[in-house]
Design a protein around this motif. Structure first.
Motif, mmCIF file in Angstrom:
data_model
loop_
_atom_site.group_PDB
_atom_site.id
_atom_site.type_symbol
_atom_site.label_atom_id
_atom_site.label_comp_id
_atom_site.label_asym_id
_atom_site.label_seq_id
_atom_site.Cartn_x
_atom_site.Cartn_y
_atom_site.Cartn_z
ATOM 1 N N ALA A 135 -66.884 36.782 -13.493
ATOM 2 C CA ALA A 135 -67.764 37.951 -13.601
ATOM 3 C C ALA A 135 -68.626 38.083 -12.357
ATOM 4 O O ALA A 135 -68.865 39.202 -11.862
ATOM 5 C CB ALA A 135 -68.644 37.836 -14.837
ATOM 6 N N ILE A 136 -69.098 36.967 -11.823
ATOM 7 C CA ILE A 136 -69.890 36.994 -10.590
ATOM 8 C C ILE A 136 -69.062 37.536 -9.435
ATOM 9 O O ILE A 136 -69.533 38.364 -8.648
ATOM 10 C CB ILE A 136 -70.408 35.576 -10.263
ATOM 11 N N THR A 137 -67.825 37.082 -9.339
ATOM 12 C CA THR A 137 -66.942 37.546 -8.268
ATOM 13 C C THR A 137 -66.725 39.051 -8.355
ATOM 14 O O THR A 137 -66.792 39.762 -7.346
ATOM 15 C CB THR A 137 -65.588 36.816 -8.342
ATOM 16 N N ALA A 138 -66.476 39.532 -9.573
ATOM 17 C CA ALA A 138 -66.190 40.956 -9.763
ATOM 18 C C ALA A 138 -67.406 41.834 -9.499
ATOM 19 O O ALA A 138 -67.297 42.890 -8.860
ATOM 20 C CB ALA A 138 -65.663 41.201 -11.174
ATOM 21 N N THR A 139 -68.578 41.416 -9.985
ATOM 22 C CA THR A 139 -69.754 42.289 -9.913
ATOM 23 C C THR A 139 -70.580 42.106 -8.644
ATOM 24 O O THR A 139 -71.252 43.043 -8.207
ATOM 25 C CB THR A 139 -70.670 42.062 -11.122
ATOM 26 N N GLU A 140 -70.543 40.915 -8.061
ATOM 27 C CA GLU A 140 -71.412 40.633 -6.918
ATOM 28 C C GLU A 140 -70.646 40.402 -5.613
ATOM 29 O O GLU A 140 -70.988 40.979 -4.583
ATOM 30 C CB GLU A 140 -72.283 39.401 -7.216
ATOM 31 N N ALA A 141 -69.625 39.569 -5.641
ATOM 32 C CA ALA A 141 -68.936 39.204 -4.399
ATOM 33 C C ALA A 141 -68.014 40.312 -3.902
ATOM 34 O O ALA A 141 -68.058 40.690 -2.720
ATOM 35 C CB ALA A 141 -68.156 37.909 -4.594
ATOM 36 N N MET A 142 -67.166 40.849 -4.775
ATOM 37 C CA MET A 142 -66.159 41.810 -4.326
ATOM 38 C C MET A 142 -66.749 43.093 -3.726
ATOM 39 O O MET A 142 -66.231 43.582 -2.716
ATOM 40 C CB MET A 142 -65.194 42.147 -5.465
ATOM 41 N N PRO A 143 -67.820 43.670 -4.294
ATOM 42 C CA PRO A 143 -68.384 44.860 -3.649
ATOM 43 C C PRO A 143 -68.828 44.604 -2.207
ATOM 44 O O PRO A 143 -68.733 45.489 -1.353
ATOM 45 C CB PRO A 143 -69.585 45.214 -4.536
ATOM 46 N N ARG A 144 -69.287 43.411 -1.920
ATOM 47 C CA ARG A 144 -69.708 43.069 -0.566
ATOM 48 C C ARG A 144 -68.498 42.792 0.334
ATOM 49 O O ARG A 144 -68.470 43.207 1.497
ATOM 50 C CB ARG A 144 -70.654 41.862 -0.606
ATOM 51 N N ILE A 145 -67.506 42.103 -0.209
ATOM 52 C CA ILE A 145 -66.288 41.827 0.554
ATOM 53 C C ILE A 145 -65.569 43.117 0.917
ATOM 54 O O ILE A 145 -65.037 43.265 2.024
ATOM 55 C CB ILE A 145 -65.370 40.888 -0.248
ATOM 56 N N GLU A 146 -65.571 44.073 0.001
ATOM 57 C CA GLU A 146 -64.894 45.348 0.255
ATOM 58 C C GLU A 146 -65.570 46.150 1.374
ATOM 59 O O GLU A 146 -64.952 47.023 1.987
ATOM 60 C CB GLU A 146 -64.838 46.169 -1.032
ATOM 61 N N ILE A 147 -66.833 45.865 1.632
ATOM 62 C CA ILE A 147 -67.518 46.488 2.763
ATOM 63 C C ILE A 147 -67.107 45.829 4.075
ATOM 64 O O ILE A 147 -66.946 46.488 5.110
ATOM 65 C CB ILE A 147 -69.049 46.404 2.576
ATOM 66 N N VAL A 148 -66.899 44.516 4.030
ATOM 67 C CA VAL A 148 -66.598 43.752 5.244
ATOM 68 C C VAL A 148 -65.143 43.889 5.678
ATOM 69 O O VAL A 148 -64.851 43.945 6.881
ATOM 70 C CB VAL A 148 -66.949 42.260 5.022
ATOM 71 N N LEU A 149 -64.214 43.953 4.736
ATOM 72 C CA LEU A 149 -62.794 43.946 5.078
ATOM 73 C C LEU A 149 -62.380 45.070 6.043
ATOM 74 O O LEU A 149 -61.620 44.823 6.980
ATOM 75 C CB LEU A 149 -61.947 43.994 3.809
ATOM 76 N N PRO A 150 -62.839 46.310 5.857
ATOM 77 C CA PRO A 150 -62.469 47.348 6.833
ATOM 78 C C PRO A 150 -62.960 47.038 8.247
ATOM 79 O O PRO A 150 -62.302 47.405 9.227
ATOM 80 C CB PRO A 150 -63.145 48.616 6.283
ATOM 81 N N LEU A 151 -64.102 46.372 8.359
ATOM 82 C CA LEU A 151 -64.602 45.996 9.683
ATOM 83 C C LEU A 151 -63.679 44.970 10.329
ATOM 84 O O LEU A 151 -63.420 45.028 11.533
ATOM 85 C CB LEU A 151 -66.016 45.421 9.568
ATOM 86 N N LEU A 152 -63.168 44.043 9.531
ATOM 87 C CA LEU A 152 -62.231 43.054 10.054
ATOM 88 C C LEU A 152 -60.926 43.721 10.504
ATOM 89 O O LEU A 152 -60.335 43.313 11.507
ATOM 90 C CB LEU A 152 -61.944 41.988 8.994
#
Length: 220
Positions: A135-152
């Motif tokens: 649940a932490i991954t889905a609600t907290e980590a993934m929204p932030r990762i999805e912001i970073v991935l396009p930059l990579l």
């Protein structure tokens, strides 16, 4: 005919304010206990004692101990890398490198300058995951990762549907995770780093990360 909206009276506003203050007090107390003992060894009784509330107050505001823990981790993530802050950076006209660099700066400053219970809670979650990690991954980590991935993708030229982007993500996360999980008060080979200015540490980490991403782009 529409009826005029009834404005909340002073009693309602006061109750709402009191409720918000109680909720914040419970989160802060729970964060301290979770930081000291970890998810598995923390009891609701101890949290209530620290917060000066009864169990009914915890259940009222959070539904359960797991609900409270999720709220604590949400506070942790906002403290370290506030989602709206990342979204504002990502939406700016800066280059991908400048955006990513600004995000790294913000995280390193949070980790170095404010070793509060927030960082210790997250370190414990990484080292000894709780049952609510998914649940932490889905609600907290993934929204932030999805912001970073396009930059990579912009920095390496790797398409958005190519799983190799996650190698870049791994290289980005690794040095920051080390700063997070190592206790600056314990004798370790990198203990002296924690006494250095956050700007200096961030600059070295960015040089390391961007060098790796450039190398990755050349061989991809």
């Amino acid at each position: 005919m529409l009826k005029p909206t009834r404005k909340p009276d002073s009693q309602t506003r006061r109750s709402r304010t009191d409720g918000e203050a109680t909720r914040s007090r419970i989160i802060d107390a729970a964060g301290q206990v979770f930081a000291e003992r970890g998810y598995h060894d923390t009891t609701s009784k101890e949290i209530c004692k620290r917060a000066g509330v009864n169990l009914a107050a915890v259940n009222y505001h959070f539904g359960s101990r797991d609900g409270l823990y999720l709220a604590v981790v949400g506070e942790v993530m906002s403290h370290l890398l506030e989602l709206e802050y990342l979204q504002q950076i990502a939406a700016s006209d800066k280059s991908a490198a400048d955006k990513l660099g600004e995000m790294i700066d913000g995280l390193v400053h949070s980790l170095i300058e404010d070793r509060s219970w927030h960082t210790r809670v997250w370190a414990r979650e990484i080292l000894t995951p709780s049952p609510v990690l998914a649940a932490i991954t889905a609600t907290e980590a993934m929204p932030r990762i999805e912001i970073v991935l396009p930059l990579l993708s912009d920095l390496t030229g790797i398409p958005s549907d190519d799983p190799r982007r996650f190698y870049g993500l791994l290289g980005l996360m690794s040095p920051c995770l080390m700063l997070l999980i190592i206790d600056p008060d314990q004798p370790t080979p990198i203990q002296s780093i924690y006494s250095r200015p956050a700007d200096e540490i961030a600059d070295h980490i960015k040089r390391f990360i961007f060098s790796g991403l450039r190398s990755f782009a050349e061989t991809s």
